[in-house]
Design a protein around this motif. Structure first.
Motif: not given
Length: 389
Positions: A1-2, A284, A286-287, A290-291, A372
């Motif tokens: 997670m960020i 990352g 991917d993170a 996702e956000r 993000y």
């Protein structure tokens, strides 16, 4: 997670604006700002040539960073002043003839289309548009039927400038690779927004920019060219970086992707681009993806609840960009009203996306694009301001 609080602390701009123009030019993080300013300061102290020699390790590492970002090798990477010029340097290297076919999609960007049309008019090649599917994205099934020995190139925009959707680039790449047709992928909006791996995408060429979702400096872009293709492509113009002048008066083009570069370059920006890529890689992809998807979905849902707002987005996979109109209010007026409240959005018009917007009867729209570092409070500000417009 960020760690959202940390990345906001790294982003000076969030103290001044709610920035939803990340598909245009994102707010840079402090490390990027500091790297560029410090490099320029050193140029002022000792000279430009001297600084590039002294700091060679800094700007050379940008090629390594971009290679890591894309799953490529450093000799397959060129750093160019912007994404359009990167795309152009690759595209204009192909040699087309009458009856050659170039395939593109309805998401094609204005600058790319203009280049395609110019070359087609000069050479007698034809441009054919692959249809969209029912979700509005590039349809792979017709592509399979359209590819034959006359198709010399497929041009695909990964994430359109005017839309949220993510085109199925990997599926397109499987078709083009099997057919032996080069795939030129415009990743201007996807680089830094979602994970990219040129091997998984099966693309032969990829162009991107620093200023958007990578949060790098303006005036920076990059180009990936698959190693086995590099020496087949002669750039549309050469200089003394791209080629060596031989004693007999001839020249020899270098064997790596830097044949697409020119000798003079924005060294401070190149350093900043490398720092920006490293910053994204540390978080990352991917993170980040996702956000971005979470924030985009939230903004899209909240805007859709407003009575006078029409959200225009479509596609199976949705990302950062949310396009919408307010009934009875010109998009430019909405943009001005939001800017008066220190909320940044873009204005899109049909001239950027005629193949997509023409059939849909769209002339303009507001484009809000999350990143993000945006938070829920900023989304609330934007939605409230739109409701008042």
């Amino acid at each position: 997670m960020i760690d959202v609080e940390q990345v906001r602390a790294d982003t000076p701009g969030v103290e001044h604006v709610a920035h939803f123009d990340n598909a245009g030019s994102a707010l840079p993080p402090a490390p990027v700002l500091e790297a560029v300013v410090e490099y320029l300061r050193r140029e002022a102290e000792i000279g430009g040539y001297e600084t590039s020699a002294e700091r060679k390790e800094q700007w050379e590492q940008t090629y390594d960073a971009l290679a890591r970002l894309l799953g490529a090798e450093r000799d397959e990477i060129a750093v160019i002043e912007n994404a359009t010029r990167a795309w152009d340097m690759a595209f204009y290297s192909f040699r087309f003839a009458p009856d050659d076919r170039i395939l593109t999609g309805r998401a094609e960007y204005a600058s790319n289309w203009i280049a395609l049309k110019q070359v087609a008019d000069r050479t007698g090649a034809t441009i054919e548009v692959v249809p969209d599917d029912e979700l509005g994205q590039f349809d792979v099934a017709p592509l399979e039927r359209m590819v034959d020995e006359r198709v010399k190139l497929v041009s695909l925009v990964h994430v359109p400038t005017q839309s949220v959707l993510v085109n199925p680039a990997a599926a397109v790449g499987r078709v083009t690779r099997a057919a032996g047709v080069p795939l030129l992928l415009d990743a201007c909006q996807s680089a830094g927004q979602l994970p990219l791996d040129v091997g998984e995408l099966d693309c032969d060429i990829l162009s991107g920019t620093g200023r958007k979702f990578l949060r790098g400096p303006r005036g920076t872009g990059f180009l990936y060219v698959r190693r086995s293709l590099i020496e087949e492509l002669e750039p549309p113009f050469l200089d003394m970086l791209a080629a060596d002048w031989q004693p007999d008066g001839s020249y020899r083009i270098r064997g790596d992707a830097r044949r697409f570069e020119t000798w003079e370059t924005y060294y401070a920006g190149k350093v900043g681009l490398g720092v920006a890529v490293d910053y994204a890689l540390a978080l990352g992809l991917d993170a980040i993806w996702e956000r971005i998807r979470q924030l985009g979905d939230d903004l899209r849902a909240q805007l859709a609840e407003l009575d006078r707002v029409t959200v225009l987005d479509r596609g199976e996979v949705l990302g950062a960009t949310v396009t919408f109109n307010v009934d009875g209010v010109p998009a430019a007026e909405v943009q001005r009203a939001l800017r008066a409240e220190q909320i940044n959005v873009s204005l899109m018009n049909a001239g950027s996306a005629r193949l997509d917007w023409g059939p849909r009867g769209l002339e303009s729209a507001v484009r809000a694009s999350v990143h993000y570092y945006n938070n829920e409070a900023e989304i609330g500000r934007l939605v409230a301001a739109v409701s008042r417009s």
